[in-house]
Scaffold this active site. Structure first.
Site, mmCIF file in Angstrom:
data_model
loop_
_atom_site.group_PDB
_atom_site.id
_atom_site.type_symbol
_atom_site.label_atom_id
_atom_site.label_comp_id
_atom_site.label_asym_id
_atom_site.label_seq_id
_atom_site.Cartn_x
_atom_site.Cartn_y
_atom_site.Cartn_z
ATOM 1 N N SER A 244 2.073 40.120 -13.892
ATOM 2 C CA SER A 244 3.266 40.223 -14.737
ATOM 3 C C SER A 244 4.484 39.824 -13.905
ATOM 4 C CB SER A 244 3.419 41.646 -15.258
ATOM 5 O OG SER A 244 3.761 42.502 -14.188
ATOM 6 N N LYS A 245 5.625 39.855 -14.574
ATOM 7 C CA LYS A 245 6.860 39.400 -13.930
ATOM 8 C C LYS A 245 7.136 40.085 -12.596
ATOM 9 C CE LYS A 245 9.574 37.276 -17.447
ATOM 10 N NZ LYS A 245 9.007 37.670 -18.747
ATOM 11 N N ARG A 246 6.783 41.377 -12.533
ATOM 12 C CA ARG A 246 7.146 42.090 -11.301
ATOM 13 C C ARG A 246 6.326 41.591 -10.083
ATOM 14 N NH1 ARG A 246 3.440 46.181 -10.319
ATOM 15 N NH2 ARG A 246 2.013 46.310 -12.067
ATOM 16 N N HIS A 247 5.263 40.825 -10.340
ATOM 17 C CA HIS A 247 4.521 40.257 -9.217
ATOM 18 C C HIS A 247 5.171 38.987 -8.673
ATOM 19 C CE1 HIS A 247 1.074 42.575 -11.059
ATOM 20 N NE2 HIS A 247 1.118 43.010 -9.826
ATOM 21 N N GLY A 248 6.268 38.570 -9.309
ATOM 22 C CA GLY A 248 6.937 37.355 -8.830
ATOM 23 C C GLY A 248 6.458 36.137 -9.586
#
Ligand code: GLU
Length: 472
Positions: A244-248
């Site tokens: 997801s987005k929080r993984h970059g």
């Protein structure tokens, strides 16, 4: 080598153009392409742009840009699903005429009631219109066309990755095939297009496994061969959670901007969820030679930036210098360097890159590693170096400068030999001269060992940096 199926393999990548090309999608495209190549088949692309509200031309462009960068192009002209609406409707008519579809006039409220009732009876929604033949007058009223599948029957999918997956049709709604505005729905369009495009193998994310069951019923009702399904686990982040987005970085374009090479991404993505023994680094040709869907892993693969960096470093080392010069120059432009400096800077990069390429994991890191070569004299020497410029050291540097001026071949090897010779003649250890030499040559930036630094600067620039330190 992939086991050769009896009929020629046709695979496809069928993105919905609602955003950028996600790396999960890129891996799906890659697996489809590899399988087609491995079996001597064809790989096709279909843009699923029927959702007019969510599909945008920008997203179509972004997807193609990502695919092109990765070198994943279609073997035939790209199919746009939105152009095939009349064919989708035609198939619905055939299904209707053969009793595999029916007109449903339920209002949303009635549908809700029917859904509740169905739930209480332990099966999925069935319309009250399922077994009614509407009159011509009724057919003038707004309605949807629903699929009429078996009410309670096992449905087995022999998935090439997931193995045998069993469904029961009692858990499957009577799917809407045509909406009340006459537009075809997703599952119907996918089946018709895959059939018409002659797709034999559908490799896609396992979030589509439930759709495979619905789609199988439509294939069967239409009397068409059901393609082989291979549902691949989604990519997870390094922490094991769904990516997801929080993984970059998510978009293929992000990886390009981060300085990964397309061949490294192909290598890494192929390895992400598929394996050939312990091989981590392989060429496109090897991937084609080795790839088979039976070797796709059933467990989700985790994105591992350390591994990606390692793979990228390998492919950076394999690159020719001209290409690296262009890539580093593009990175410098991104950082704001002025276009007018192209000639001088690229000339310096051409000398510097071979000396620092060994350990660079990405293009920005390679650019950082060349920074020392791009500093322009006059530059201020750092305090430590200034302190080292004692009378004794200045004399020594001057002698070394003289020697280096006489070198006929300026390479890391000849420079290394010359430096060794010099310290021996001076009767000193390299530690005596190393720090001051590094200080006057590096412009205060990280630099490789001295002989490589000199080689990277070239004879003229090294001369200028000596002269600056020696005030000559
Ligand atoms: N268009 C679908 C998606 O982007 C894929 C459909 C398919 O592969 O069958 O998720």
């Amino acid at each position: 080598m992939a086991s050769a199926p009896s009929q020629p393999v046709v695979t496809r990548f069928a993105p919905s153009p609602t955003g950028y090309l996600h790396i999960g999608g890129a891996r799906t495209a890659l697996f489809n392409r590899l399988y087609a190549q491995a079996t001597g088949g064809r790989f096709l692309i279909r843009i699923e742009d029927t959702d007019r509200e969510r599909s945008t031309p920008e997203a179509v462009d972004a997807i193609f840009k990502g695919l092109e960068w990765l070198g994943l192009t279609s073997d035939e002209p790209v199919v746009y699903q939105s152009t095939r609406e009349s064919r989708h409707k035609e198939v619905v008519q055939v299904l209707y005429a053969s009793g595999h579809a029916y007109a449903c006039f339920m209002t949303p409220e009635e549908t809700e009631v029917a859904r509740e009732e169905a739930r209480a009876n332990g099966h999925a929604l069935r319309s009250t219109w399922r077994d009614r033949t509407p009159t011509a007058d009724e057919l003038m009223q707004p309605h949807v066309i629903r699929f009429k599948g078996p009410l309670d029957a096992p449905l087995i999918i022999e998935d090439a990755v997931q193995g045998r997956v069993t469904f029961n049709t009692k858990d499957m709604d009577d799917l809407i095939l045509l909406r009340s505005d006459g537009t075809p729905t997703y599952n119907l369009a996918v089946v018709v297009d895959d059939h018409d495009m002659g797709i034999t193998h559908i490799i896609r994310g396992d979030d589509h496994l439930n759709n495979a069951a619905r789609q199988t019923l439509i294939y069967q009702a239409a009397g068409w061969d059901v393609p082989t399904f291979a549902h691949i686990p989604l990519i997870h982040g390094p922490d094991g959670a769904k990516l997801s987005k929080r993984h970059g970085a998510q978009a293929v374009g992000d990886y390009e901007a981060l300085g990964y090479l397309p061949e490294a991404m192909r290598n890494y993505l192929a390895r992400l969820g598929w394996s050939h023994g312990d091989d981590e680094i392989f060429t496109d040709a090897q991937a084609v030679e080795w790839f088979d869907i039976t070797d796709i892993n059933k467990a989700p693969a985790r994105l591992d930036f350390a591994k990606l960096g390692h793979v990228n470093a390998h492919w950076i080392r394999e690159c020719d210098t001209d290409r690296l010069v262009e890539l580093v120059w593009t990175e410098l432009l991104r950082r704001g360097i002025d276009e007018s400096q192209r000639e001088t800077v690229t000339e310096r990069l051409r000398l510097a890159i071979p000396q620092v390429v060994e350990r660079a994991q990405t293009i920005p890191l390679l650019a950082d590693a060349t920074a020392f070569a791009l500093v322009k004299p006059p530059f201020t020497l750092d305090e430590k170096t200034q302190k080292l410029l004692t009378e004794e050291n200045l004399e020594r540097l001057s002698r070394l400068h003289e020697k280096l001026l006489c070198l006929t071949k300026w390479s890391a090897e000849t420079l290394d030999a010359e430096l060794k010779n010099f310290v021996e003649n001076e009767g000193i250890s390299f530690g005596k001269i190393g720090p001051v030499l590094r200080g006057i040559l590096s412009g205060g930036q990280p630099a490789p060992d001295i002989s490589r630094t000199l080689a990277a600067l070239g004879a003229t620039e090294s001369d200028a940096r000596f002269k600056q330190a020696l005030f000559i």
